[in-house]
Write a protein that holds these residues in place. Sequence first.
Motif, PDB file in Angstrom:
ATOM      1  N   ALA A 142       0.842  -1.203   0.000  1.00  0.00           N
ATOM      2  CA  ALA A 142       0.000   0.000   0.000  1.00  0.00           C
ATOM      3  C   ALA A 142       0.874   1.250   0.000  1.00  0.00           C
ATOM      4  N   ALA A 143       1.894   1.245   0.843  1.00  0.00           N
ATOM      5  CA  ALA A 143       2.775   2.416   0.922  1.00  0.00           C
ATOM      6  C   ALA A 143       3.505   2.641  -0.405  1.00  0.00           C
ATOM      7  N   MET A 144       4.005   1.550  -0.995  1.00  0.00           N
ATOM      8  CA  MET A 144       4.726   1.652  -2.276  1.00  0.00           C
ATOM      9  C   MET A 144       3.830   2.236  -3.371  1.00  0.00           C
ATOM     10  N   LEU A 145       2.604   1.735  -3.441  1.00  0.00           N
ATOM     11  CA  LEU A 145       1.706   2.198  -4.500  1.00  0.00           C
ATOM     12  C   LEU A 145       1.298   3.648  -4.300  1.00  0.00           C
ATOM     13  N   LEU A 146       0.985   3.981  -3.054  1.00  0.00           N
ATOM     14  CA  LEU A 146       0.560   5.369  -2.817  1.00  0.00           C
ATOM     15  C   LEU A 146       1.709   6.343  -3.066  1.00  0.00           C
ATOM     16  N   HIS A 147       2.933   5.945  -2.690  1.00  0.00           N
ATOM     17  CA  HIS A 147       4.069   6.869  -2.811  1.00  0.00           C
ATOM     18  C   HIS A 147       4.634   6.902  -4.236  1.00  0.00           C
ATOM     19  N   TYR A 148       4.880   5.737  -4.821  1.00  0.00           N
ATOM     20  CA  TYR A 148       5.542   5.727  -6.138  1.00  0.00           C
ATOM     21  C   TYR A 148       4.546   5.781  -7.292  1.00  0.00           C
ATOM     22  N   TYR A 149       3.451   5.073  -7.161  1.00  0.00           N
ATOM     23  CA  TYR A 149       2.489   5.009  -8.269  1.00  0.00           C
ATOM     24  C   TYR A 149       1.591   6.244  -8.271  1.00  0.00           C
ATOM     25  N   GLU A 150       1.110   6.634  -7.087  1.00  0.00           N
ATOM     26  CA  GLU A 150       0.212   7.786  -7.005  1.00  0.00           C
ATOM     27  C   GLU A 150       0.933   9.064  -6.594  1.00  0.00           C
ATOM     28  N   GLU A 151       2.209   8.921  -6.266  1.00  0.00           N
ATOM     29  CA  GLU A 151       3.067  10.074  -5.954  1.00  0.00           C
ATOM     30  C   GLU A 151       2.546  10.906  -4.782  1.00  0.00           C
ATOM     31  N   LEU A 152       1.987  10.239  -3.787  1.00  0.00           N
ATOM     32  CA  LEU A 152       1.594  10.933  -2.560  1.00  0.00           C
ATOM     33  C   LEU A 152       2.839  11.106  -1.687  1.00  0.00           C
ATOM     34  N   SER A 153       2.849  12.178  -0.886  1.00  0.00           N
ATOM     35  CA  SER A 153       3.994  12.398  -0.005  1.00  0.00           C
ATOM     36  C   SER A 153       3.973  11.377   1.140  1.00  0.00           C
ATOM     37  N   VAL A 154       5.102  11.275   1.823  1.00  0.00           N
ATOM     38  CA  VAL A 154       5.174  10.342   2.962  1.00  0.00           C
ATOM     39  C   VAL A 154       4.131  10.721   4.011  1.00  0.00           C
ATOM     40  N   ALA A 155       3.960  12.025   4.249  1.00  0.00           N
ATOM     41  CA  ALA A 155       2.976  12.468   5.248  1.00  0.00           C
ATOM     42  C   ALA A 155       1.565  12.037   4.837  1.00  0.00           C
ATOM     43  N   GLU A 156       1.262  12.165   3.555  1.00  0.00           N
ATOM     44  CA  GLU A 156      -0.076  11.772   3.074  1.00  0.00           C
ATOM     45  C   GLU A 156      -0.280  10.259   3.177  1.00  0.00           C
ATOM     46  N   VAL A 157       0.775   9.512   2.834  1.00  0.00           N
ATOM     47  CA  VAL A 157       0.681   8.048   2.946  1.00  0.00           C
ATOM     48  C   VAL A 157       0.471   7.660   4.413  1.00  0.00           C
ATOM     49  N   ALA A 158       1.201   8.336   5.283  1.00  0.00           N
ATOM     50  CA  ALA A 158       1.087   8.028   6.720  1.00  0.00           C
ATOM     51  C   ALA A 158      -0.342   8.269   7.205  1.00  0.00           C
ATOM     52  N   ARG A 159      -0.926   9.379   6.745  1.00  0.00           N
ATOM     53  CA  ARG A 159      -2.323   9.663   7.142  1.00  0.00           C
ATOM     54  C   ARG A 159      -3.264   8.595   6.578  1.00  0.00           C
ATOM     55  N   ALA A 160      -3.025   8.245   5.306  1.00  0.00           N
ATOM     56  CA  ALA A 160      -3.917   7.264   4.655  1.00  0.00           C
ATOM     57  C   ALA A 160      -3.867   5.923   5.351  1.00  0.00           C
ATOM     58  N   LEU A 161      -2.673   5.530   5.774  1.00  0.00           N
ATOM     59  CA  LEU A 161      -2.518   4.187   6.349  1.00  0.00           C
ATOM     60  C   LEU A 161      -2.535   4.216   7.871  1.00  0.00           C
ATOM     61  N   ASN A 162      -2.775   5.398   8.419  1.00  0.00           N
ATOM     62  CA  ASN A 162      -2.863   5.546   9.869  1.00  0.00           C
ATOM     63  C   ASN A 162      -1.602   4.995  10.550  1.00  0.00           C
ATOM     64  N   ALA A 163      -0.452   5.416  10.043  1.00  0.00           N
ATOM     65  CA  ALA A 163       0.827   4.925  10.564  1.00  0.00           C
ATOM     66  C   ALA A 163       1.778   6.110  10.726  1.00  0.00           C
ATOM     67  N   PRO A 164       2.752   5.999  11.639  1.00  0.00           N
ATOM     68  CA  PRO A 164       3.737   7.090  11.776  1.00  0.00           C
ATOM     69  C   PRO A 164       4.576   7.227  10.496  1.00  0.00           C
ATOM     70  N   GLU A 165       5.044   8.434  10.248  1.00  0.00           N
ATOM     71  CA  GLU A 165       5.839   8.664   9.026  1.00  0.00           C
ATOM     72  C   GLU A 165       7.094   7.786   9.002  1.00  0.00           C
ATOM     73  N   GLY A 166       7.712   7.614  10.165  1.00  0.00           N
ATOM     74  CA  GLY A 166       8.916   6.779  10.237  1.00  0.00           C
ATOM     75  C   GLY A 166       8.635   5.351   9.790  1.00  0.00           C
ATOM     76  N   THR A 167       7.472   4.848  10.170  1.00  0.00           N
ATOM     77  CA  THR A 167       7.088   3.482   9.777  1.00  0.00           C
ATOM     78  C   THR A 167       6.879   3.416   8.266  1.00  0.00           C
ATOM     79  N   VAL A 168       6.247   4.439   7.720  1.00  0.00           N
ATOM     80  CA  VAL A 168       6.029   4.463   6.266  1.00  0.00           C
ATOM     81  C   VAL A 168       7.366   4.465   5.538  1.00  0.00           C
ATOM     82  N   LYS A 169       8.321   5.248   6.047  1.00  0.00           N
ATOM     83  CA  LYS A 169       9.649   5.293   5.403  1.00  0.00           C
ATOM     84  C   LYS A 169      10.295   3.904   5.434  1.00  0.00           C
ATOM     85  N   THR A 170      10.137   3.213   6.555  1.00  0.00           N
ATOM     86  CA  THR A 170      10.705   1.864   6.658  1.00  0.00           C
ATOM     87  C   THR A 170      10.017   0.924   5.671  1.00  0.00           C
ATOM     88  N   TRP A 171       8.681   1.030   5.563  1.00  0.00           N
ATOM     89  CA  TRP A 171       7.963   0.182   4.596  1.00  0.00           C
ATOM     90  C   TRP A 171       8.457   0.456   3.179  1.00  0.00           C
TER      91      TRP A 171
END
Lengths: 133, 179
Positions: free
Chosen positions: B133-162
């Motif tokens: 989910a993080a890969m698709l939202l960030h690379y495919y849909e070009e959402l920022s890390v902050a936006e992905v974090a909000r979408a997936l209800n996860a901390p930004e640091g966790t999204v970066k690790t994913w």
Amino acid sequence: MSNDCKRLEPALHDWLEGWLDAPARAAVEAHLRRCPACRAKLEAWQAVGRALRALPQLPAPAARLPEPAPEPRGALRLALALCLPTALLMVAFRAPIDAPSVDALKPSAVVQTLTRPFTAPAQTLWNRLQEVI
Amino acid sequence: MPDDATLVERCLQGDTGAFDALVARYRDRVFSLAFRMLGEASAAEDAMQEAFLRAYTRLPLYDPAQPFATWLLCLTARVCLNARRDRATEQRYLEQAAKAAPPAPTLEERLYEREQRRTVQRLLMRLPEPQRAAMLLHYYEELSVAEVARALNAPEGTVKTWLYRGRETLRRWLEEELG
């Protein structure tokens, strides 16, 4: 790949994403200048990013037609089950029967009729039934 | 053509035609993201319908400070994550992928590209759910890390690790497959 490379790998990814502050960025760049393996990995990661971005947008299928509302089979059966005995009783006791309108035969109308308080003719019918019993 | 903000405003005032226009504008994009996340067209179509239904009912909660597309895609990602809990979908996809015959050796370049995309999609489906989910939202849909974090209800640091783990895992699998 050296232990240094393994340790630096997450930072290398952060560098690629532009998430590092200036000192960390400088450290990664210094490592990259002398490490062809990490440069190769960086290129491979970039290729992965490009492959994901290159996935085509797909046309959504045409909208599904709305499904027709199901027939109220249960309600219809209930209405018939309630109407038929009443009709038979009315015939049996020769009560005058006015032809009902189509609307009056709708299940909702039947339910309304059944939940209405007893009216005089219905009371009479009830009295006659009690006599028979 | 009115912009998204205007259409949202009209929709909130009761103009359902405005929502139809938003659906027409984003249906391919929402379907594509759902397909990339779920790997199956019928499941993606269900997710698309659910996403638009939720968007319609939750439109009063939408914050116009955020782009409508981002809000809708985040919502779609959450719908897909819920749909993924039905593991049967994944199982069906994997079985279909395993049975898929290789393309005929004509129009080689186009087929090669198509095969590459299929490989990427198939490997994406093997990634753990949040990484995908993080890969698709960030690379495919070009959402920022902050936006992905909000979408997936996860901390930004966790999204970066994913994102790091997902990209590294995909790299490894692609190198194994493609040599």
